[in-house]
Each structure stands twice: as C-alpha cells, then as structure tokens.
Design a protein around this motif. Sequence first.
Motif, PDB file in Angstrom:
ATOM      1  N   TYR A 126       1.383  10.336   3.272  1.00 49.64           N
ATOM      2  CA  TYR A 126       0.134   9.887   2.648  1.00 49.64           C
ATOM      3  C   TYR A 126      -0.785   9.345   3.731  1.00 49.64           C
ATOM      4  CZ  TYR A 126      -2.625   7.852  -1.227  1.00 49.64           C
ATOM      5  OH  TYR A 126      -3.597   7.548  -2.147  1.00 49.64           O
ATOM      6  N   TYR A 127      -2.021   9.854   3.734  1.00 46.53           N
ATOM      7  CA  TYR A 127      -3.004   9.444   4.742  1.00 46.53           C
ATOM      8  C   TYR A 127      -4.254   8.939   4.037  1.00 46.53           C
ATOM      9  CZ  TYR A 127      -6.611   9.823   8.339  1.00 46.53           C
ATOM     10  OH  TYR A 127      -7.658   9.560   9.185  1.00 46.53           O
ATOM     11  N   ALA A 128      -4.776   7.820   4.494  1.00 53.38           N
ATOM     12  CA  ALA A 128      -5.995   7.242   3.916  1.00 53.38           C
ATOM     13  C   ALA A 128      -7.128   7.317   4.926  1.00 53.38           C
ATOM     14  CB  ALA A 128      -5.750   5.786   3.505  1.00 53.38           C
ATOM     15  N   ARG A 129      -8.220   7.968   4.524  1.00 53.47           N
ATOM     16  CA  ARG A 129      -9.421   8.043   5.367  1.00 53.47           C
ATOM     17  C   ARG A 129     -10.418   7.028   4.815  1.00 53.47           C
ATOM     18  NH1 ARG A 129     -14.057  11.864   6.104  1.00 53.47           N
ATOM     19  NH2 ARG A 129     -13.480  12.851   4.146  1.00 53.47           N
ATOM     20  N   ILE A 130     -10.696   5.991   5.602  1.00 54.19           N
ATOM     21  CA  ILE A 130     -11.501   4.864   5.134  1.00 54.19           C
ATOM     22  C   ILE A 130     -12.709   4.699   6.040  1.00 54.19           C
ATOM     23  CG2 ILE A 130     -11.497   2.401   4.609  1.00 54.19           C
ATOM     24  CD1 ILE A 130      -8.414   2.614   4.380  1.00 54.19           C
ATOM     25  N   GLU A 131     -13.898   4.724   5.465  1.00 55.11           N
ATOM     26  CA  GLU A 131     -15.115   4.520   6.249  1.00 55.11           C
ATOM     27  C   GLU A 131     -15.165   3.084   6.792  1.00 55.11           C
ATOM     28  OE1 GLU A 131     -17.648   6.906   6.928  1.00 55.11           O
ATOM     29  OE2 GLU A 131     -15.992   8.167   6.277  1.00 55.11           O
ATOM     30  N   HIS A 156      -1.575   5.649   7.600  1.00 53.70           N
ATOM     31  CA  HIS A 156      -0.817   6.891   7.557  1.00 53.70           C
ATOM     32  C   HIS A 156       0.653   6.527   7.330  1.00 53.70           C
ATOM     33  CE1 HIS A 156       0.090  11.030   9.605  1.00 53.70           C
ATOM     34  NE2 HIS A 156       0.386  11.004   8.321  1.00 53.70           N
ATOM     35  N   PHE A 157       1.215   7.003   6.219  1.00 54.52           N
ATOM     36  CA  PHE A 157       2.552   6.590   5.815  1.00 54.52           C
ATOM     37  C   PHE A 157       3.433   7.835   5.626  1.00 54.52           C
ATOM     38  CE2 PHE A 157      -0.677   3.766   4.224  1.00 54.52           C
ATOM     39  CZ  PHE A 157      -0.238   2.502   4.584  1.00 54.52           C
ATOM     40  N   ILE A 158       4.643   7.788   6.183  1.00 55.20           N
ATOM     41  CA  ILE A 158       5.586   8.895   6.067  1.00 55.20           C
ATOM     42  C   ILE A 158       6.974   8.334   5.752  1.00 55.20           C
ATOM     43  CG2 ILE A 158       6.707  10.841   7.221  1.00 55.20           C
ATOM     44  CD1 ILE A 158       4.296  11.037   9.068  1.00 55.20           C
ATOM     45  N   LEU A 159       7.617   8.890   4.719  1.00 58.33           N
ATOM     46  CA  LEU A 159       9.012   8.592   4.430  1.00 58.33           C
ATOM     47  C   LEU A 159       9.745   9.914   4.229  1.00 58.33           C
ATOM     48  CD1 LEU A 159       8.969   5.559   1.944  1.00 58.33           C
ATOM     49  CD2 LEU A 159       9.391   5.534   4.407  1.00 58.33           C
ATOM     50  N   GLU A 160      11.020   9.943   4.638  1.00 64.17           N
ATOM     51  CA  GLU A 160      11.801  11.176   4.527  1.00 64.17           C
ATOM     52  C   GLU A 160      13.176  10.897   3.938  1.00 64.17           C
ATOM     53  OE1 GLU A 160      11.573  12.555   8.613  1.00 64.17           O
ATOM     54  OE2 GLU A 160      10.014  14.006   8.032  1.00 64.17           O
ATOM     55  N   TYR A 161      13.762  11.936   3.326  1.00 64.83           N
ATOM     56  CA  TYR A 161      15.111  11.925   2.779  1.00 64.83           C
ATOM     57  C   TYR A 161      15.306  10.758   1.799  1.00 64.83           C
ATOM     58  CZ  TYR A 161      15.658  15.222   6.582  1.00 64.83           C
ATOM     59  OH  TYR A 161      15.488  16.287   7.424  1.00 64.83           O
ATOM     60  N   LEU A 162      14.562  10.846   0.712  1.00 67.22           N
ATOM     61  CA  LEU A 162      14.565   9.798  -0.304  1.00 67.22           C
ATOM     62  C   LEU A 162      15.370  10.232  -1.519  1.00 67.22           C
ATOM     63  CD1 LEU A 162      10.757   9.068  -0.051  1.00 67.22           C
ATOM     64  CD2 LEU A 162      12.569   7.569   0.791  1.00 67.22           C
ATOM     65  N   ASN A 163      16.104   9.298  -2.085  1.00 70.32           N
ATOM     66  CA  ASN A 163      16.889   9.582  -3.279  1.00 70.32           C
ATOM     67  C   ASN A 163      15.993   9.797  -4.495  1.00 70.32           C
ATOM     68  OD1 ASN A 163      19.345   9.290  -1.908  1.00 70.32           O
ATOM     69  ND2 ASN A 163      19.391   7.075  -2.272  1.00 70.32           N
ATOM     70  N   ALA A 164      16.541  10.515  -5.481  1.00 76.49           N
ATOM     71  CA  ALA A 164      15.832  10.684  -6.745  1.00 76.49           C
ATOM     72  C   ALA A 164      15.829   9.366  -7.520  1.00 76.49           C
ATOM     73  CB  ALA A 164      16.508  11.770  -7.577  1.00 76.49           C
TER      74      ALA A 164
END
Length: 269
Positions: A126-131, A156-164
């Motif tokens: 997830y990326y946030a573009r903020i003026e 800018h946020f990244i997470l990987e290999y997440l449980n259901a």
Amino acid sequence: QIDFIPGRPIEVRRHKRIKILKKTGIEEQADIDIPYYNSEGMERVFDVEAQTIKLGSDGKISIVKVEKDKIFEVDYKENWKTKRFSFPVVEEGSIIEYSYKFQSKYYLSPEEWKFQCEIPTIHSEYYARIESNLDVRYFLVGRQLGNVYGGKPANHFILEYLNAIKEEPYCPNPQDYVERVFFQLAGYDTYEVGKGVERVVTMTSWEKMAVELMDNDAFSGYLRKKGAAREFLENNIPVLDGLNNREKIAAIHKLVSNYFSWDGKYTLN
C-alpha cells in the motif's frame, strides 16, 4: 495506492491477484462484488478490469478477459451499489486478477487498507501519495505493522506471507486482529492573497469531537427527546438506584442484549 490531492476526491487504485488451488476456491473467489456508497455521489467505482490466466496442457499461457458488458452495476442495498462480475473458464491452477479505481468524498477519514483477508496472502502493498500542503496522519493496527513501521514516518507499507483471517472459537470479531492501516486528514494549508498561508486544523481533540457529536442531530437527537433514554431505562430497570456502577453496567448490558439485535451492518447507513 491512495492519492490525497487537494480539490479532488480521494482515489484508491487497487490490483488483486489470486491463485485458485482447489475447487472450493472457484466457488468462493471467482464471483466478485465491489460495493460502494452511492448516496449523493459520495463514492464511485470505475475502470474495472479483470482476467483469468491459465496454463494449458501444452505449456502455453492463455488470458481470458472479462468483457466490459459482463461487468454490471447493481443496486446492493439502500444507498449502496456494487460492481459485480464473474471470472470465465476458471479451474484449479488458474490465476484470477482484477483492478479498479475507487473515489470517495470522505476526505477526513478514507477507508482503511487491510493486508489480510479470508485466504492466505503472499504479498500486500500500500502506497500513499500525499501532496505537501496536506497534513495526513496514519494509524497502524496489528503486531507486524507496528514492529516494522511503528513510531516513524512512512507512506509505503509492505507485508508478506500473512495468515488467513477466519472465524475462531471465543473470538467474536476476528477483524480486530487484521493487520491494517488507515489515514486521517489532520489539517491542510490554504493560501489567500494578503494573508499568506494559513493552516486549517481538522483533527483536534476528543473534547471538541464530543461537542461536535452533540451538535449533530443524527447522533444526539435521541438524547434530546426529553429524557427518552433515561425513561426507557427507568421503565425497564427499576432497581438501578440500588446498584453499584459495575452492577448497573451488567444490568444495562443485559437489557440491551434482550431488546436489540445486530442487523449485520458495521455502519450507520
């Protein structure tokens, strides 16, 4: 990606890709609904694109797109619509993917981004573009987000290999444990000739929010009906006067549980 641009609705661009591993996955994932709040044009969903990716027995990859006339706009419930479509020729081993744009006029607090869902997630970004003239704060929910991004500025946020996320015994609301981030507009700068730049504050204090809620008829109207809430409690819990605070809370909770039921909605709409 979410874009905060002055003078425009907040826009989120989403791209989701799912691999179908079992036949049950076809039933659960191949029919898509994208609901949005339609009253007074507050939200809209557009530029929807979707396709099924398959690997044939000959080793060749085929792509079958969802035709535009197969993407429907349907009345969902009062004040709500949904974009609805189904992926074609899906089977075990297929990959389905879709993307769309979502616009919202809820400038102060747009919809949160959830990194987890009902199936395991390999990658969520997830990326946030903020003026620069906007003061936008972010808030994190979840242990992994807190460990990686807590206490420092980020967009800018990244997470990987997440449980259901799924229903578990003695867990009334699994969504409380979903890794997620949400943004809130705290203020913005305006410019006027002769006055220069002025900061407008939109996120102040709990005390001010309480005053604003009491000025909102939708929230406080019932409380101003000449003691209607007190009258209701007095008629149904005549022994409150003899209870301590803990006992009063238990009695009120029991009353509400007996007289009211949840309609399945998480919002007022």
